[in-house]
Design a protein around this motif. Structure first.
Motif, mmCIF file in Angstrom:
data_model
loop_
_atom_site.group_PDB
_atom_site.id
_atom_site.type_symbol
_atom_site.label_atom_id
_atom_site.label_comp_id
_atom_site.label_asym_id
_atom_site.label_seq_id
_atom_site.Cartn_x
_atom_site.Cartn_y
_atom_site.Cartn_z
ATOM 1 N N VAL A 83 0.841 -1.201 0.000
ATOM 2 C CA VAL A 83 0.000 0.000 0.000
ATOM 3 C C VAL A 83 0.879 1.255 0.000
ATOM 4 O O VAL A 83 0.621 2.226 -0.730
ATOM 5 N N MET A 84 1.945 1.228 0.787
ATOM 6 C CA MET A 84 2.812 2.403 0.844
ATOM 7 C C MET A 84 3.459 2.693 -0.506
ATOM 8 O O MET A 84 3.463 3.835 -0.978
ATOM 9 N N LEU A 85 3.986 1.642 -1.151
ATOM 10 C CA LEU A 85 4.631 1.843 -2.448
ATOM 11 C C LEU A 85 3.620 2.323 -3.490
ATOM 12 O O LEU A 85 3.928 3.202 -4.300
ATOM 13 N N ALA A 86 2.390 1.754 -3.456
ATOM 14 C CA ALA A 86 1.370 2.153 -4.426
ATOM 15 C C ALA A 86 1.057 3.648 -4.287
ATOM 16 O O ALA A 86 0.942 4.366 -5.286
ATOM 17 N N LEU A 87 0.947 4.122 -3.049
ATOM 18 C CA LEU A 87 0.599 5.533 -2.835
ATOM 19 C C LEU A 87 1.782 6.464 -3.116
ATOM 20 O O LEU A 87 1.608 7.580 -3.606
ATOM 21 N N ARG A 88 3.003 6.006 -2.807
ATOM 22 C CA ARG A 88 4.181 6.835 -3.086
ATOM 23 C C ARG A 88 4.412 6.965 -4.578
ATOM 24 O O ARG A 88 4.687 8.044 -5.090
ATOM 25 N N LEU A 89 4.292 5.838 -5.291
ATOM 26 C CA LEU A 89 4.601 5.840 -6.714
ATOM 27 C C LEU A 89 3.420 6.314 -7.547
ATOM 28 O O LEU A 89 3.590 6.804 -8.658
ATOM 29 N N GLY A 90 2.166 6.167 -7.017
ATOM 30 C CA GLY A 90 0.979 6.653 -7.722
ATOM 31 C C GLY A 90 0.794 8.140 -7.478
ATOM 32 O O GLY A 90 1.420 8.975 -8.136
ATOM 33 N N PRO A 91 -0.059 8.495 -6.500
ATOM 34 C CA PRO A 91 -0.312 9.916 -6.229
ATOM 35 C C PRO A 91 0.881 10.659 -5.624
ATOM 36 O O PRO A 91 0.824 11.886 -5.519
ATOM 37 N N GLY A 92 1.918 9.954 -5.257
ATOM 38 C CA GLY A 92 3.093 10.624 -4.720
ATOM 39 C C GLY A 92 2.918 11.154 -3.301
ATOM 40 O O GLY A 92 3.522 12.151 -2.930
ATOM 41 N N TRP A 93 2.110 10.473 -2.472
ATOM 42 C CA TRP A 93 1.887 10.915 -1.094
ATOM 43 C C TRP A 93 3.103 10.671 -0.223
ATOM 44 O O TRP A 93 3.694 9.648 -0.290
ATOM 45 N N ILE B 226 20.139 -5.163 1.868
ATOM 46 C CA ILE B 226 21.055 -4.020 1.966
ATOM 47 C C ILE B 226 21.480 -3.570 0.570
ATOM 48 O O ILE B 226 21.459 -2.383 0.243
ATOM 49 N N LEU B 227 21.842 -4.558 -0.275
ATOM 50 C CA LEU B 227 22.323 -4.212 -1.613
ATOM 51 C C LEU B 227 21.192 -3.704 -2.509
ATOM 52 O O LEU B 227 21.353 -2.733 -3.240
ATOM 53 N N LEU B 228 20.016 -4.343 -2.419
ATOM 54 C CA LEU B 228 18.866 -3.891 -3.211
ATOM 55 C C LEU B 228 18.387 -2.526 -2.735
ATOM 56 O O LEU B 228 18.113 -1.627 -3.536
ATOM 57 N N GLY B 229 18.285 -2.396 -1.411
ATOM 58 C CA GLY B 229 17.774 -1.153 -0.833
ATOM 59 C C GLY B 229 18.623 0.030 -1.243
ATOM 60 O O GLY B 229 18.117 1.136 -1.472
ATOM 61 N N ASP B 230 19.926 -0.197 -1.372
ATOM 62 C CA ASP B 230 20.831 0.869 -1.777
ATOM 63 C C ASP B 230 20.523 1.331 -3.201
ATOM 64 O O ASP B 230 20.765 2.480 -3.553
ATOM 65 N N ALA B 231 19.963 0.413 -4.025
ATOM 66 C CA ALA B 231 19.667 0.749 -5.422
ATOM 67 C C ALA B 231 18.290 1.397 -5.585
ATOM 68 O O ALA B 231 18.022 2.025 -6.602
ATOM 69 N N VAL B 232 17.412 1.252 -4.578
ATOM 70 C CA VAL B 232 16.059 1.799 -4.685
ATOM 71 C C VAL B 232 16.082 3.290 -4.358
ATOM 72 O O VAL B 232 16.722 3.699 -3.395
ATOM 73 N N PRO B 233 15.389 4.130 -5.180
ATOM 74 C CA PRO B 233 15.394 5.570 -4.895
ATOM 75 C C PRO B 233 14.829 5.873 -3.505
ATOM 76 O O PRO B 233 13.863 5.240 -3.075
ATOM 77 N N THR B 234 15.415 6.841 -2.826
ATOM 78 C CA THR B 234 15.021 7.139 -1.447
ATOM 79 C C THR B 234 13.580 7.642 -1.362
ATOM 80 O O THR B 234 12.890 7.379 -0.383
ATOM 81 N N GLN B 235 13.094 8.342 -2.412
ATOM 82 C CA GLN B 235 11.743 8.915 -2.324
ATOM 83 C C GLN B 235 10.645 7.855 -2.322
ATOM 84 O O GLN B 235 9.496 8.165 -2.037
ATOM 85 N N TRP B 236 10.989 6.604 -2.621
ATOM 86 C CA TRP B 236 10.001 5.541 -2.479
ATOM 87 C C TRP B 236 9.651 5.310 -1.009
ATOM 88 O O TRP B 236 8.631 4.710 -0.704
ATOM 89 N N GLY B 237 10.539 5.729 -0.138
ATOM 90 C CA GLY B 237 10.282 5.581 1.301
ATOM 91 C C GLY B 237 10.235 4.139 1.763
ATOM 92 O O GLY B 237 9.596 3.805 2.746
ATOM 93 N N ILE B 238 10.986 3.249 1.054
ATOM 94 C CA ILE B 238 10.896 1.815 1.333
ATOM 95 C C ILE B 238 11.446 1.467 2.720
ATOM 96 O O ILE B 238 11.124 0.434 3.290
ATOM 97 N N GLY B 239 12.262 2.360 3.280
ATOM 98 C CA GLY B 239 12.776 2.124 4.635
ATOM 99 C C GLY B 239 11.649 1.999 5.656
ATOM 100 O O GLY B 239 11.813 1.366 6.695
#
Lengths: 109, 247
Positions: free
Chosen positions: A99-109, B162-175
């Motif tokens: 859900v988080m990725l969908a909202l970040r990558l979709g509407p950019g929330w 660790i290696l994948l996370g380093d490649a993912v853009p920070t604005q995805w907020g995957i942390g």
């Protein structure tokens, strides 16, 4: 933190893993488990985790998030709903993150 | 790793080693996902890949690692990080007493080496396999099969994360996936009204005291929650449970 402080912190954490997992295996004689430890154990780990997680969800730079257009809120709602349904930590992680990725990558929330 | 030096060929080839490994593989999907998320969260914390690898390979305790990350990144004093991680790890202290009847006869160095590798699920599977608290020769190969498997199913995804996370853009907020993982852990530890109230008090106190310097809000929140918990505690019988993912 400087690099050295981070190294020291992590080294200490590794030592803590060893000391907590081995605590009652350190002495050569058996020790009874003190009552304060049993009682504290009921709440301390849970409290530590809740104290870490809550500000990460509801604060941004130390301020209330102030908008519901925040992917974190929906991620937490999705994870919570999944846990209530299936009691699975793995499902909670997967549904919340999706859900988080969908909202970040979709509407950019 | 030092693990391989612990294992003599006679233990490695023992049928109980295979059994311990097999019973751990059955529940390894949850371990692997948890390890991946922890790895990604470490990479996204900004500490850098070498430091994250050092943390993953030395600390080897997912919940303590995830709880420490926001504190380390906020520049909290080292003792606050250690105090918080100690609270998160308290469950292992009780488990260590449960291991004592099985491993108490071994030399201290060996006891501690074994203890370092015992994660929650090793405790769960071992105590199910050997409910009688006395030593038996088949315990060591079973135990080692379980910890080796758990170590691999944790560390390989963790390093991958660790290696994948380093490649993912920070604005995805995957942390933030790390925070969600801790949330799932919290839910699994809730056990009646007392624990739910303690968690709510800790969360509220942590936010209200957020302005305190040195991340002291965390310790204030733990103190408040333990205080409230003990006040409402009617000394009900309490069994410490390991973190168990019923996936």
């Amino acid at each position: 933190m400087t690099t050295w402080e981070t190294l020291l912190t992590i080294g200490g954490l590794a030592l803590l893993t060893l000391l907590t997992r081995g605590f009652f295996l350190i002495p050569d004689r058996e020790m009874p488990i003190p009552e304060w430890l049993q009682r504290g154990l009921r709440y301390a780990p849970l409290a530590a985790l809740a104290a870490i997680v809550t500000p990460e969800v509801v604060l941004t730079q130390g301020q209330w998030i102030g908008t519901w257009h925040d992917a974190r809120l929906f991620a937490v709602a999705a994870g919570t709903a999944y846990f209530c349904w299936r009691r699975s930590i793995l499902g909670t992680i997967v549904s919340g993150t999706a859900v988080m990725l969908a909202l970040r990558l979709g509407p950019g929330w | 790793m030092s693990e391989s030096t612990l294992i003599a060929p006679s233990l490695w080839r023992h049928p109980e080693f295979r059994r311990g490994a097999r019973e751990m593989v059955g529940i390894s999907l949850g371990i692997a996902a948890w390890g991946l998320v922890t790895g990604v969260a470490m990479a996204k914390s900004g500490m850098g890949v070498p430091m994250a690898l050092f943390m993953a390979l030395s600390v080897f305790s997912g919940s303590a690692q995830l709880a420490s990350l926001p504190l380390i990144m906020a520049g909290a004093p080292i003792w606050v990080v250690w105090a918080t991680a100690s609270c998160v790890n308290l469950r292992f202290v009780i488990f260590s007493a449960m291991w004592r009847p099985y491993f108490g006869h071994l030399p201290r160095g060996r006891r501690l080496a074994l203890a370092y590798f015992t994660a929650d699920l090793n405790y769960v599977t071992f105590m199910k396999r050997f409910p009688e608290p006395r030593p038996a020769p088949e315990q060591m190969p079973y135990f080692l099969g379980g910890v080796v498997t758990n170590w691999l199913f944790w560390q390989v995804p963790s390093v991958t994360g660790i290696l994948l996370g380093d490649a993912v853009p920070t604005q995805w907020g995957i942390g933030f996936a790390g925070t969600i993982a801790l949330l799932g852990l919290i839910y699994s530890m809730l056990n009646g009204r007392g624990t739910a109230l303690a968690a709510a008090v800790a969360g509220a106190a942590s936010v209200l005291a957020y302005a305190l310097p040195f991340k002291l809000n965390i310790l204030v929140a733990i103190a408040a929650a333990v205080g409230v918990g003990l006040m409402i505690d009617h000394a009900a019988p309490w069994v410490v449970k390991p973190v168990e993912d019923r996936t």
